[in-house]
Design an enzyme around this catalytic site. Structure first.
Site, short mmCIF file in Angstrom:
data_model
loop_
_atom_site.label_atom_id
_atom_site.label_comp_id
_atom_site.label_asym_id
_atom_site.label_seq_id
_atom_site.Cartn_x
_atom_site.Cartn_y
_atom_site.Cartn_z
N HIS A 100 0.80 -1.15 0.10
CA HIS A 100 0.04 0.23 0.14
C HIS A 100 0.72 1.19 0.06
O HIS A 100 2.10 1.20 0.33
CB HIS A 100 -0.84 -0.07 1.11
CG HIS A 100 -0.13 0.07 2.54
ND1 HIS A 100 0.39 1.08 2.94
CD2 HIS A 100 0.20 -0.86 3.27
CE1 HIS A 100 0.88 1.10 4.11
NE2 HIS A 100 0.78 -0.33 4.39
N GLU A 131 -1.57 -7.13 7.81
CA GLU A 131 -0.30 -7.25 8.11
C GLU A 131 0.05 -7.80 9.32
O GLU A 131 -0.56 -8.34 10.34
CB GLU A 131 0.22 -5.64 8.38
CG GLU A 131 1.67 -5.25 8.93
CD GLU A 131 2.92 -5.87 7.93
OE1 GLU A 131 2.75 -6.72 7.66
OE2 GLU A 131 3.39 -4.85 7.41
#
Length: 204
Positions: free
Chosen positions: A12, A84
């Site tokens: 990202h 994550e």
């Protein structure tokens, strides 16, 4: 596998916490204006790859979905295994802050108290890769997720132990392309592809 399909991994774009080096796992922080610009610039990189019938899976975090959207991708689904690393008690802290009380700490050696170990993350990544290999029978696969997760994925795709990922650095809103040679040897074919001037980027 004997497939010409590719696996494309995208981290990202920049967030306030990634820019300042704060460990960002479960916190659902948005992109900065710079991060949004980085993600939008990735569209030209993806155009150059000429993706074939792509399956696009994203992390459940908004920063990943927003990156996919700005890059012009049509999301197929959300994969919880692409989240994550869970940093547990160290969420939101920088490495320097953590090492005040835990000298010499690295997530690669110690994992995160109250969060995940490296083995936990590697198990999730291996599941993602198993699903991706199946989907690659029908075309390219694009995964949009995070920095540490992507470093583990790089290691595991190449058949290396998860901690090999400590030798890899993934820029925000960058793409890596993985595939197989004629003998089905897994390869990293392109890495660190960005649509912005990465040489001048000062964040993490």
């Amino acid at each position: 596998m004997s497939t010409a399909a590719r696996l494309v991994y995208i981290r990202h774009g920049e967030t306030e916490w990634s820019r300042s080096g704060r460990h960002t796992g479960s916190t659902d922080i948005d992109l900065t204006d710079t991060g949004a610009e980085q993600a939008a610039a990735l569209a030209s990189v993806l155009d150059s790859l000429a993706l074939r019938n792509p399956t696009v899976w994203v992390s459940p975090r908004h920063r990943a979905a927003r990156t996919a959207e700005l890059a012009g991708l049509t999301v197929t689904g959300v994969d919880p295994d692409l989240a994550e690393w869970d940093y547990g008690d160290y969420e939101g802290l920088t490495s320097a802050e953590i090492r005040v009380d835990d000298p010499g700490w690295t997530v690669w050696r110690s994992g995160a108290p109250g969060g995940e170990s490296m083995a936990d993350v590697a198990a999730r990544v291996d599941r993602v890769l198993d699903r991706s290999r199946v989907a690659m029978a029908d075309g390219d696969v694009v995964l949009v997720a995070h920095g540490h997760l992507g470093r583990v994925l790089t290691a595991r795709f190449l058949g290396q132990p998860a901690d090999f990922g400590r030798n890899v650095m993934i820029l925000p809103a960058s793409a890596a392309v993985f595939g197989y040679d004629r003998d089905d040897v897994p390869q990293l074919t392109r890495f660190g592809l960005t649509g912005y001037a990465a040489a001048h980027y000062s964040g993490r």
